[in-house]
Design a protein around this motif. Structure first.
Motif, PDB file in Angstrom:
ATOM      1  N   GLU A  10       1.628   4.005  -2.994  1.00 46.13           N
ATOM      2  CA  GLU A  10       1.454   5.603  -2.988  1.00 46.13           C
ATOM      3  C   GLU A  10       2.769   6.388  -3.613  1.00 46.13           C
ATOM      4  O   GLU A  10       2.900   7.527  -3.660  1.00 46.13           O
ATOM      5  CB  GLU A  10       1.536   5.518  -1.438  1.00 46.13           C
ATOM      6  CG  GLU A  10      -0.204   5.235  -1.098  1.00 46.13           C
ATOM      7  CD  GLU A  10      -0.693   6.136  -2.192  1.00 46.13           C
ATOM      8  OE1 GLU A  10      -1.810   7.066  -2.769  1.00 46.13           O
ATOM      9  OE2 GLU A  10      -2.263   5.337  -2.005  1.00 46.13           O
ATOM     10  N   ARG A  66      -2.835   8.117   1.478  1.00 47.36           N
ATOM     11  CA  ARG A  66      -2.111   9.262   0.781  1.00 47.36           C
ATOM     12  C   ARG A  66      -1.848  10.206   1.194  1.00 47.36           C
ATOM     13  O   ARG A  66      -1.635  11.176   1.169  1.00 47.36           O
ATOM     14  CB  ARG A  66      -3.590   9.206  -0.716  1.00 47.36           C
ATOM     15  CG  ARG A  66      -2.468  10.101  -2.076  1.00 47.36           C
ATOM     16  CD  ARG A  66      -3.291  10.156  -2.924  1.00 47.36           C
ATOM     17  NE  ARG A  66      -3.059   8.649  -3.554  1.00 47.36           N
ATOM     18  CZ  ARG A  66      -3.579   8.103  -4.136  1.00 47.36           C
ATOM     19  NH1 ARG A  66      -4.444   9.101  -5.142  1.00 47.36           N
ATOM     20  NH2 ARG A  66      -3.403   7.332  -5.445  1.00 47.36           N
ATOM     21  N   GLU A  96      -3.403  15.382  -8.370  1.00 49.57           N
ATOM     22  CA  GLU A  96      -3.769  14.677  -7.818  1.00 49.57           C
ATOM     23  C   GLU A  96      -5.237  13.929  -7.371  1.00 49.57           C
ATOM     24  O   GLU A  96      -5.644  13.325  -6.468  1.00 49.57           O
ATOM     25  CB  GLU A  96      -2.483  14.157  -6.315  1.00 49.57           C
ATOM     26  CG  GLU A  96      -1.352  14.333  -6.306  1.00 49.57           C
ATOM     27  CD  GLU A  96      -0.538  13.306  -7.018  1.00 49.57           C
ATOM     28  OE1 GLU A  96      -1.849  12.698  -7.256  1.00 49.57           O
ATOM     29  OE2 GLU A  96       0.442  12.938  -8.206  1.00 49.57           O
ATOM     30  N   HIS A 156       2.554   9.111  -6.596  1.00 49.12           N
ATOM     31  CA  HIS A 156       2.178  10.119  -6.327  1.00 49.12           C
ATOM     32  C   HIS A 156       3.149  11.313  -5.194  1.00 49.12           C
ATOM     33  O   HIS A 156       3.222  12.054  -5.807  1.00 49.12           O
ATOM     34  CB  HIS A 156       0.316   9.478  -5.577  1.00 49.12           C
ATOM     35  CG  HIS A 156      -0.691   8.955  -5.583  1.00 49.12           C
ATOM     36  ND1 HIS A 156      -0.925   9.491  -7.048  1.00 49.12           N
ATOM     37  CD2 HIS A 156      -0.168   7.560  -6.521  1.00 49.12           C
ATOM     38  CE1 HIS A 156      -1.956   8.587  -7.409  1.00 49.12           C
ATOM     39  NE2 HIS A 156      -1.873   7.281  -7.568  1.00 49.12           N
ATOM     40  N   ASP A 190       0.425  -0.791  -0.172  1.00 53.38           N
ATOM     41  CA  ASP A 190       0.668   0.079  -0.313  1.00 53.38           C
ATOM     42  C   ASP A 190       1.050   1.450  -0.375  1.00 53.38           C
ATOM     43  O   ASP A 190       0.534   2.126  -0.930  1.00 53.38           O
ATOM     44  CB  ASP A 190      -0.790  -0.158   1.381  1.00 53.38           C
ATOM     45  CG  ASP A 190      -2.197  -0.842   1.154  1.00 53.38           C
ATOM     46  OD1 ASP A 190      -2.211  -1.493  -0.269  1.00 53.38           O
ATOM     47  OD2 ASP A 190      -2.218  -1.970   2.094  1.00 53.38           O
TER      48      ASP A 190
END
Length: 172
Positions: free
Chosen positions: A19, A62, A133, A22, A15
């Motif tokens: 990310e 995030r 984003e 980004h 996970d």
């Protein structure tokens, strides 16, 4: 390796890995330099791994990472006294996939370059979070630790500046 996160009771190291693209884009919009952005992402990931237990279930991974990354950037600016690095042309290569059309990709790179070269750090951060984003205004405001109204003002000024710059480019 399993962590507590907002994606359920547990999130995997994958996970965090998911990310990274980004985080890199956001870090590049802040640092305006690929090497500095990569250092910022690495510092953020190190901190995230050691503090993942602080992530509350209702939080979003995030947003939590972006907020941490932004705070690390501000701390770095305070430490070094440098507000803005010279733009690195490779920064705009990390464009989110707007489709396979080469003209659209070129336009996206052009807009990112205009952002890097002409917007304040605050405007660039706000626009990156919302337009690139795709965070909500509320999430972006929390990441930047500002009221939503301030975020909206920064977005308005950034968009106006970009529109003016794009008009100048078209007139040339």
């Amino acid at each position: 390796m399993t962590f507590y996160s907002a994606r359920g009771p547990h999130a995997s190291a994958n996970d965090l890995v998911d990310e990274i693209p980004h985080m890199r884009r956001f870090a590049r919009s802040l640092a305006r330099n690929s090497d500095a952005a990569d250092d910022l992402v690495q510092d953020c990931l190190e901190r995230a791994i050691t503090r993942i237990h602080l992530l509350r279930e209702r939080s979003k991974l995030r947003s939590w990472l972006f907020r941490m990354l932004y705070r690390l950037h501000l701390n770095s600016v305070e430490r070094t006294g440098r507000r803005r690095e010279d733009s690195d042309p490779s920064v705009v290569e990390d464009v989110p996939d707007p489709g396979s059309d080469p003209e659209i990709r070129a336009e996206a790179r052009s807009v990112l370059a205009l952002m890097q070269d002409n917007l304040t750090s605050e405007q660039c951060a706000a626009l990156s979070l919302v337009a690139v984003e795709q965070l909500s205004y509320g999430e972006a405001a929390r990441v930047l630790d500002i009221p939503v109204g301030t975020l909206m003002s920064r977005l308005h000024r950034a968009r106006e500046r970009l529109r003016d710059l794009m008009k100048v480019d078209e007139d040339s």
